[in-house]
Motif scaffolding. Structure first.
Motif, PDB file in Angstrom:
ATOM      1  N   GLN A 152      16.995 -32.460   8.252  1.00 47.00           N
ATOM      2  CA  GLN A 152      17.828 -31.533   9.008  1.00 47.00           C
ATOM      3  C   GLN A 152      18.754 -32.258   9.988  1.00 47.00           C
ATOM      4  OE1 GLN A 152      17.736 -28.766   7.190  1.00 47.00           O
ATOM      5  NE2 GLN A 152      17.402 -27.442   8.929  1.00 47.00           N
ATOM      6  N   THR A 153      18.211 -33.226  10.701  1.00 47.46           N
ATOM      7  CA  THR A 153      19.001 -33.936  11.706  1.00 47.46           C
ATOM      8  C   THR A 153      20.134 -34.738  11.079  1.00 47.46           C
ATOM      9  OG1 THR A 153      17.034 -34.120  13.103  1.00 47.46           O
ATOM     10  CG2 THR A 153      18.874 -35.552  13.637  1.00 47.46           C
ATOM     11  N   MET A 154      19.854 -35.343   9.933  1.00 49.37           N
ATOM     12  CA  MET A 154      20.863 -36.190   9.280  1.00 49.37           C
ATOM     13  C   MET A 154      21.646 -35.443   8.215  1.00 49.37           C
ATOM     14  SD  MET A 154      18.732 -39.780   8.992  1.00 49.37           S
ATOM     15  CE  MET A 154      20.214 -40.707   8.590  1.00 49.37           C
ATOM     16  N   VAL A 155      21.367 -34.137   8.069  1.00 41.60           N
ATOM     17  CA  VAL A 155      22.058 -33.280   7.099  1.00 41.60           C
ATOM     18  C   VAL A 155      22.015 -33.906   5.697  1.00 41.60           C
ATOM     19  CG1 VAL A 155      24.085 -31.807   6.749  1.00 41.60           C
ATOM     20  CG2 VAL A 155      23.642 -32.761   9.005  1.00 41.60           C
ATOM     21  N   LEU A 156      20.800 -34.208   5.244  1.00 40.78           N
ATOM     22  CA  LEU A 156      20.616 -34.823   3.932  1.00 40.78           C
ATOM     23  C   LEU A 156      20.402 -33.757   2.864  1.00 40.78           C
ATOM     24  CD1 LEU A 156      18.175 -37.716   4.922  1.00 40.78           C
ATOM     25  CD2 LEU A 156      20.665 -37.830   4.662  1.00 40.78           C
ATOM     26  N   ASP A 157      20.753 -34.089   1.651  1.00 38.66           N
ATOM     27  CA  ASP A 157      20.581 -33.168   0.533  1.00 38.66           C
ATOM     28  C   ASP A 157      19.179 -33.351  -0.043  1.00 38.66           C
ATOM     29  OD1 ASP A 157      20.980 -31.348  -1.453  1.00 38.66           O
ATOM     30  OD2 ASP A 157      22.149 -32.680  -2.747  1.00 38.66           O
ATOM     31  N   MET A 158      18.214 -32.687   0.581  1.00 38.48           N
ATOM     32  CA  MET A 158      16.820 -32.761   0.154  1.00 38.48           C
ATOM     33  C   MET A 158      16.298 -31.343  -0.069  1.00 38.48           C
ATOM     34  SD  MET A 158      15.535 -35.717   2.831  1.00 38.48           S
ATOM     35  CE  MET A 158      13.809 -35.706   2.282  1.00 38.48           C
ATOM     36  N   PRO A 159      15.227 -31.182  -0.849  1.00 42.32           N
ATOM     37  CA  PRO A 159      14.682 -29.835  -1.122  1.00 42.32           C
ATOM     38  C   PRO A 159      13.998 -29.245   0.114  1.00 42.32           C
ATOM     39  CG  PRO A 159      13.260 -31.522  -2.066  1.00 42.32           C
ATOM     40  CD  PRO A 159      14.474 -32.233  -1.546  1.00 42.32           C
ATOM     41  N   HIS A 160      14.799 -28.653   0.992  1.00 39.96           N
ATOM     42  CA  HIS A 160      14.287 -28.190   2.277  1.00 39.96           C
ATOM     43  C   HIS A 160      13.164 -27.160   2.139  1.00 39.96           C
ATOM     44  CE1 HIS A 160      14.171 -27.007   6.467  1.00 39.96           C
ATOM     45  NE2 HIS A 160      14.259 -25.760   6.067  1.00 39.96           N
ATOM     46  N   GLU A 161      13.370 -26.169   1.273  1.00 34.61           N
ATOM     47  CA  GLU A 161      12.375 -25.097   1.138  1.00 34.61           C
ATOM     48  C   GLU A 161      11.024 -25.652   0.684  1.00 34.61           C
ATOM     49  OE1 GLU A 161      15.426 -24.995  -0.115  1.00 34.61           O
ATOM     50  OE2 GLU A 161      16.354 -23.392   1.095  1.00 34.61           O
TER      51      GLU A 161
ATOM     52  N   ILE B  28       3.567 -18.153   6.082  1.00 30.59           N
ATOM     53  CA  ILE B  28       3.505 -18.913   4.826  1.00 30.59           C
ATOM     54  C   ILE B  28       3.590 -17.995   3.608  1.00 30.59           C
ATOM     55  CG2 ILE B  28       1.993 -20.329   3.384  1.00 30.59           C
ATOM     56  CD1 ILE B  28       1.052 -21.711   5.933  1.00 30.59           C
ATOM     57  N   VAL B  29       2.865 -16.872   3.651  1.00 30.89           N
ATOM     58  CA  VAL B  29       2.873 -15.942   2.511  1.00 30.89           C
ATOM     59  C   VAL B  29       4.259 -15.327   2.326  1.00 30.89           C
ATOM     60  CG1 VAL B  29       1.977 -13.737   1.656  1.00 30.89           C
ATOM     61  CG2 VAL B  29       0.408 -15.430   2.613  1.00 30.89           C
ATOM     62  N   SER B  30       4.871 -14.866   3.419  1.00 27.19           N
ATOM     63  CA  SER B  30       6.193 -14.228   3.313  1.00 27.19           C
ATOM     64  C   SER B  30       7.246 -15.225   2.851  1.00 27.19           C
ATOM     65  CB  SER B  30       6.591 -13.590   4.650  1.00 27.19           C
ATOM     66  OG  SER B  30       6.636 -14.548   5.687  1.00 27.19           O
ATOM     67  N   TYR B  31       7.146 -16.474   3.322  1.00 21.10           N
ATOM     68  CA  TYR B  31       8.096 -17.505   2.900  1.00 21.10           C
ATOM     69  C   TYR B  31       7.888 -17.846   1.429  1.00 21.10           C
ATOM     70  CZ  TYR B  31      11.121 -21.607   3.409  1.00 21.10           C
ATOM     71  OH  TYR B  31      12.143 -22.512   3.294  1.00 21.10           O
ATOM     72  N   SER B  32       6.646 -17.871   0.991  1.00 20.46           N
ATOM     73  CA  SER B  32       6.345 -18.143  -0.416  1.00 20.46           C
ATOM     74  C   SER B  32       6.913 -17.044  -1.310  1.00 20.46           C
ATOM     75  CB  SER B  32       4.831 -18.240  -0.629  1.00 20.46           C
ATOM     76  OG  SER B  32       4.270 -19.292   0.114  1.00 20.46           O
ATOM     77  N   ILE B  33       6.807 -15.792  -0.866  1.00 19.68           N
ATOM     78  CA  ILE B  33       7.344 -14.666  -1.644  1.00 19.68           C
ATOM     79  C   ILE B  33       8.848 -14.816  -1.820  1.00 19.68           C
ATOM     80  CG2 ILE B  33       7.782 -12.170  -1.564  1.00 19.68           C
ATOM     81  CD1 ILE B  33       4.999 -11.881  -0.256  1.00 19.68           C
ATOM     82  N   VAL B  34       9.530 -15.235  -0.751  1.00 20.79           N
ATOM     83  CA  VAL B  34      10.979 -15.443  -0.830  1.00 20.79           C
ATOM     84  C   VAL B  34      11.295 -16.542  -1.841  1.00 20.79           C
ATOM     85  CG1 VAL B  34      13.028 -16.227   0.433  1.00 20.79           C
ATOM     86  CG2 VAL B  34      11.409 -14.652   1.523  1.00 20.79           C
ATOM     87  N   GLN B  35      10.532 -17.625  -1.829  1.00 17.52           N
ATOM     88  CA  GLN B  35      10.780 -18.735  -2.757  1.00 17.52           C
ATOM     89  C   GLN B  35      10.510 -18.329  -4.203  1.00 17.52           C
ATOM     90  OE1 GLN B  35      12.391 -21.284  -1.473  1.00 17.52           O
ATOM     91  NE2 GLN B  35      12.116 -20.084   0.407  1.00 17.52           N
ATOM     92  N   LEU B  36       9.687 -17.302  -4.390  1.00 12.54           N
ATOM     93  CA  LEU B  36       9.395 -16.810  -5.737  1.00 12.54           C
ATOM     94  C   LEU B  36      10.385 -15.741  -6.188  1.00 12.54           C
ATOM     95  CD1 LEU B  36       5.490 -16.615  -5.513  1.00 12.54           C
ATOM     96  CD2 LEU B  36       6.847 -18.248  -6.853  1.00 12.54           C
TER      97      LEU B  36
END
Length: 201
Positions: free
Chosen positions: A108-117, A163-171
């Protein structure tokens, strides 16, 4: 040390929120920080997706997260009252959680293209393992006060909800303010619990 870390985290977190220029996943044109709609990771980003600088807030939030890990949580995680394989699991999970969280800060700090989610979900899930073990240990202690138990219940419910709500979004589920709100309450209850635990090893 632990209470000082909680105080430092609060000061830096408030600094990061007060200097955040704006932007949420719900409203790209928003101004300033929105408690209900901004994620913690938004504060870690040195630049918002629409190009606004958040360098000061990013530095403040990164320092607060690193301090919380190494001065607030690591000693509790490492000294969890477990034996054999359970202690090994706690310590391995602690190291992985630290590496993943630092990875998020760098990304985040270096604005890198990594799989953030994937990083965020992995860090949260892995970090919950040693944290849950320490929470259960604290619940069983004879000196665990009613307020500490309230903090433990609040932390457990909000962390699992996050964690559960974030996982649902990723699905493929719809992103709602429940996700960032649960994350914020997890932090608040974590800080309260760590303050109440105080100088416990």
């Amino acid at each position: 040390m632990r209470r000082a870390t909680v105080g430092l985290f609060l000061v830096l977190w408030i600094t990061a929120m007060s200097t955040y220029p704006g932007w949420t996943q719900f409203d790209a044109d928003s101004q300033g920080h929105d408690w209900w709609r901004n994620f913690l990771c938004d504060l870690l980003a040195a630049e918002t997706p629409d190009g606004r600088s958040n360098l000061l807030g990013s530095i403040a939030m990164t320092v607060s997260v690193v301090a919380m890990i190494f001065c607030g949580l690591l000693r509790l995680w490492w000294n969890v009252a477990a034996v054999g394989h359970r202690r090994t699991i706690a310590r391995v999970a602690s190291v992985l959680a630290i590496m993943l969280t630092l990875g998020i800060c760098i990304e985040q700090t270096m604005v890198l293209d990594m799989p953030h989610e994937a990083l965020a979900l992995s860090a949260g899930g892995v970090g919950l393992v040693p944290t849950a073990m320490v929470m259960l240990e604290d619940w069983r202690r004879a000196d665990c006060t009613r307020l500490r138990r309230i903090a433990l219940v609040g932390l457990g419910v909000s962390a699992v909800t996050s964690i559960v709500s974030y996982s649902i979004v990723q699905l493929g589920g719809e992103l709602t303010p429940v996700v960032p709100t649960a994350q914020k309450f997890s932090i608040v209850f974590l800080l309260l619990w760590l303050w109440l635990v105080g100088h416990r090893t």
